[in-house]
Scaffold this motif. Structure first.
Motif, mmCIF file in Angstrom:
data_model
loop_
_atom_site.group_PDB
_atom_site.id
_atom_site.type_symbol
_atom_site.label_atom_id
_atom_site.label_comp_id
_atom_site.label_asym_id
_atom_site.label_seq_id
_atom_site.Cartn_x
_atom_site.Cartn_y
_atom_site.Cartn_z
ATOM 1 N N ASP A 65 43.189 79.845 -46.131
ATOM 2 C CA ASP A 65 42.227 79.291 -45.184
ATOM 3 C C ASP A 65 40.961 79.400 -45.507
ATOM 4 O O ASP A 65 39.774 79.912 -44.876
ATOM 5 C CB ASP A 65 42.425 80.147 -43.698
ATOM 6 C CG ASP A 65 42.254 81.446 -43.803
ATOM 7 O OD1 ASP A 65 42.206 81.981 -44.965
ATOM 8 O OD2 ASP A 65 42.734 82.342 -42.986
ATOM 9 N N THR A 66 40.496 79.235 -46.895
ATOM 10 C CA THR A 66 39.167 79.276 -47.315
ATOM 11 C C THR A 66 38.290 78.076 -46.956
ATOM 12 O O THR A 66 37.180 77.945 -46.621
ATOM 13 C CB THR A 66 38.910 79.458 -48.842
ATOM 14 O OG1 THR A 66 39.790 78.494 -49.464
ATOM 15 C CG2 THR A 66 39.399 80.948 -49.118
ATOM 16 N N ILE A 68 37.117 76.202 -44.584
ATOM 17 C CA ILE A 68 36.965 75.840 -42.982
ATOM 18 C C ILE A 68 37.042 74.494 -42.538
ATOM 19 O O ILE A 68 37.717 74.250 -41.700
ATOM 20 C CB ILE A 68 35.793 76.856 -42.882
ATOM 21 C CG1 ILE A 68 35.796 78.098 -43.710
ATOM 22 C CG2 ILE A 68 35.667 76.878 -41.447
ATOM 23 C CD1 ILE A 68 35.867 79.149 -42.997
ATOM 24 N N GLN A 97 42.932 84.586 -46.301
ATOM 25 C CA GLN A 97 41.902 84.593 -47.506
ATOM 26 C C GLN A 97 40.497 84.665 -46.733
ATOM 27 O O GLN A 97 39.580 84.974 -47.602
ATOM 28 C CB GLN A 97 42.393 83.156 -48.445
ATOM 29 C CG GLN A 97 43.461 83.326 -49.056
ATOM 30 C CD GLN A 97 43.495 82.117 -50.187
ATOM 31 O OE1 GLN A 97 43.054 81.193 -49.782
ATOM 32 N NE2 GLN A 97 43.928 82.351 -51.255
ATOM 33 N N LYS A 98 40.305 84.312 -45.513
ATOM 34 C CA LYS A 98 38.927 84.288 -45.168
ATOM 35 C C LYS A 98 38.374 85.367 -44.921
ATOM 36 O O LYS A 98 37.104 85.939 -44.957
ATOM 37 C CB LYS A 98 38.914 83.396 -43.856
ATOM 38 C CG LYS A 98 39.730 84.014 -42.581
ATOM 39 C CD LYS A 98 39.076 83.078 -41.406
ATOM 40 C CE LYS A 98 39.906 83.528 -39.920
ATOM 41 N NZ LYS A 98 41.331 83.761 -40.084
ATOM 42 N N ASP A 99 39.383 86.574 -44.930
ATOM 43 C CA ASP A 99 39.053 88.157 -44.852
ATOM 44 C C ASP A 99 38.775 88.496 -46.230
ATOM 45 O O ASP A 99 38.518 89.774 -46.344
ATOM 46 C CB ASP A 99 40.177 88.539 -44.172
ATOM 47 C CG ASP A 99 40.717 88.096 -42.674
ATOM 48 O OD1 ASP A 99 39.451 87.843 -42.246
ATOM 49 O OD2 ASP A 99 41.663 88.451 -42.310
ATOM 50 N N LEU A 101 36.690 87.153 -48.917
ATOM 51 C CA LEU A 101 35.787 86.461 -49.542
ATOM 52 C C LEU A 101 34.964 87.258 -50.410
ATOM 53 O O LEU A 101 34.464 86.929 -51.482
ATOM 54 C CB LEU A 101 34.840 85.786 -48.693
ATOM 55 C CG LEU A 101 35.705 84.720 -47.667
ATOM 56 C CD1 LEU A 101 34.578 83.806 -46.664
ATOM 57 C CD2 LEU A 101 36.207 83.751 -48.408
ATOM 58 N N ILE A 187 31.978 77.184 -50.339
ATOM 59 C CA ILE A 187 33.493 77.555 -50.055
ATOM 60 C C ILE A 187 34.021 77.844 -51.522
ATOM 61 O O ILE A 187 33.843 77.129 -52.260
ATOM 62 C CB ILE A 187 34.041 76.197 -49.540
ATOM 63 C CG1 ILE A 187 33.490 76.014 -48.215
ATOM 64 C CG2 ILE A 187 35.660 76.338 -49.419
ATOM 65 C CD1 ILE A 187 34.021 75.930 -46.981
#
Ligand code: GLU
Length: 309
Positions: A65-66, A68, A97-99, A101, A187
């Motif tokens: 989920d990078t 966004i 994945q958003k956690d 970065l 991103i």
């Protein structure tokens, strides 16, 4: 925290990485929440799960989920509900994945220190219909802030033996040019995140749709630059809709109906040409499917012709 520490913290088994070929199979299912899961996603989930479990391996789930702006509201939740309803049992907590970065940023920094990446100010408009990036910004020495970051590719053939699609080769310099790892909007590109996470999660086998076949050379190249171990690749033929298009979120493939889990599971196994599994609870059906799993029965090619629902 140093780059090495930050990576080590997220990769408790990193010290053992050199021995990965001796360790057991570790597979994964890595959907992007850009729409609800559909029958094609189920095929990937089932094949990656059965292939891992048939080899007494582990199976992990990672939500990619990078990107966004492309996230479709509610689809993350639908993925999690599917995992439950189909009674898949991931062997570790699901990661997002958003956690992570900071991890991708740390790897980009490593590449920057080694002069393997550069900032690029070319806009999509400037590139026009050119599919091969000419390296316009390669030697401009632009500041990295607020620019896209590209990795330098080399003029070399990258080949791998896919377990279903035979030998695949690509020369990134000739086919693609230096490619983007981080977009101008900040991103992180899928190619980088997938390579870093497959490494950090100790993945040994990638089983996914043939729509990603073209991405593999880029991922192998990044893995080589970073000194990561080689992975085994299996690209599955894609399910098609009645109009002969691949099922995808873009062409609005129907969301998996959780109330129909056993029937859908049976259809996915049929699409993969596996021995019949009787309707039962999804957990019991999966157990039987694992016992019967035979990768060599999967139809050849990159498309599953016929409509299985
Ligand atoms: N996140 C990608 C997708 O949903 C799959 C990534 C992979 O399996 O490598 O298409």
């Amino acid at each position: 925290m140093t780059v090495e520490n930050s990576l080590a913290e997220h990769a408790p088994h990193a010290q053992q990485r050199d021995h990965i070929s001796l360790t057991r199979y570790s597979g994964r299912f890595a959907p992007s929440p850009t729409g609800p899961l559909h029958f094609g996603s189920l095929i990937t989930a089932v094949a990656s799960y059965c292939d891992a479990k048939a080899q007494h391996g582990t199976w992990l789930v990672r939500i990619e989920d990078t990107d966004i702006p492309r996230i479709y509201p509610g689809s993350e939740n639908h993925i999690l509900r599917c995992i439950d309803a189909f009674q898949f049992e991931p062997d570790a907590e699901i990661i997002f994945q958003k956690d992570r970065l900071d991890l991708y940023a740390a790897v980009l920094q490593q590449l920057q220190q080694r002069d393997l990446v550069y900032a690029c100010q070319c806009t999509r408009k400037m590139l026009g219909s050119n599919h091969i990036y000419a390296g316009t910004c390669r030697n401009l020495g632009l500041n990295f802030a607020n620019q896209a970051i590209r990795v330098k590719v080399t003029d070399q053939e990258i080949c791998f033996q896919d377990r279903l699609q035979d030998k695949q080769c690509s020369n990134l310099a000739q086919d693609l040019g230096d490619f983007v790892l981080k977009r101008r909007d900040g991103i992180i590109n899928y190619q980088l995140a997938v390579v870093v996470d497959d490494y950090l999660q100790g993945i040994t086998h990638v089983v996914r749709g043939a729509d990603l076949l073209d991405n593999t050379a880029r991922q192998i190249y990044l893995g080589q630059l970073l000194g990561y171990p080689k992975l085994s690749y299996t690209h599955l033929p894609l399910a098609m809709n009645a109009q002969g298009q691949k099922l995808s979120k873009q062409n609005l493939a129907q969301a998996l109906d959780l109330a129909q889990a056993p029937k859908l599971l049976q259809a996915a196994l049929t699409a993969l040409n596996q021995a019949t599994v009787e309707l039962d609870t999804p957990a019991r059906m999966l157990t039987q499917a694992i016992q019967q799993w035979d990768l060599s029965r999967i139809p050849a090619g990159t498309a599953l012709h016929g409509y299985y629902l």
